[in-house]
Write an enzyme that holds these catalytic residues in place. Structure first.
Site, short mmCIF file in Angstrom:
data_model
loop_
_atom_site.label_atom_id
_atom_site.label_comp_id
_atom_site.label_asym_id
_atom_site.label_seq_id
_atom_site.Cartn_x
_atom_site.Cartn_y
_atom_site.Cartn_z
N ASN A 24 0.86 -1.17 0.00
CA ASN A 24 0.00 0.00 0.00
C ASN A 24 0.90 1.22 0.00
O ASN A 24 1.48 1.58 1.03
CB ASN A 24 -0.91 -0.01 1.23
CG ASN A 24 -1.87 1.16 1.26
OD1 ASN A 24 -1.63 2.18 0.62
ND2 ASN A 24 -2.96 1.01 1.97
N ASP A 49 -6.01 6.07 -10.18
CA ASP A 49 -7.26 6.47 -9.53
C ASP A 49 -8.49 5.90 -10.21
O ASP A 49 -9.15 6.57 -10.99
CB ASP A 49 -7.36 7.99 -9.47
CG ASP A 49 -6.30 8.59 -8.57
OD1 ASP A 49 -6.00 7.97 -7.53
OD2 ASP A 49 -5.77 9.65 -8.88
N LYS A 53 -16.19 8.46 -8.59
CA LYS A 53 -17.26 9.10 -7.82
C LYS A 53 -16.68 9.83 -6.62
O LYS A 53 -15.78 9.35 -5.95
CB LYS A 53 -18.27 8.06 -7.35
CG LYS A 53 -19.05 7.42 -8.47
CD LYS A 53 -20.05 6.44 -7.91
CE LYS A 53 -20.84 5.79 -9.04
NZ LYS A 53 -21.78 4.79 -8.53
#
Length: 86
Positions: A24, A49, A53
């Site tokens: 991560n 990305d 939304k």
């Protein structure tokens, strides 16, 4: 897993300056870079990305903490590349 396959390709090609890992980046970037023996010259972010939304923006990879970490660790003349996938 893609990371394992990429490592096989690197070994088959005899490359020694390319490393892949599954992590991560938002939470691990500083720690990972601090263990690197040489300067950070290139950061490549692929398809960063997928969350379009607004309510999912918190899940995006490229956020201020990661950008700050990259900027603070990038060597002079280092580069950042981002490939946007659609």
């Amino acid at each position: 897993m893609l990371v394992k396959r990429a490592d096989v390709w690197v070994k088959e090609l005899g490359l020694s300056n390319i490393h892949f890992m599954y992590a991560n980046a938002t939470t691990s970037f500083n720690q990972l870079v601090s263990t690197n023996p040489g300067p950070l010259m290139l950061v490549s972010i692929l398809c960063p990305d997928p969350y379009f939304k607004r309510k999912h923006h918190k899940r995006r990879v490229v956020q201020k903490p990661l950008v700050d970490s990259i900027v603070n660790n990038l060597a002079p003349r280092g580069r950042v590349y981002t490939v946007r996938c659609t």
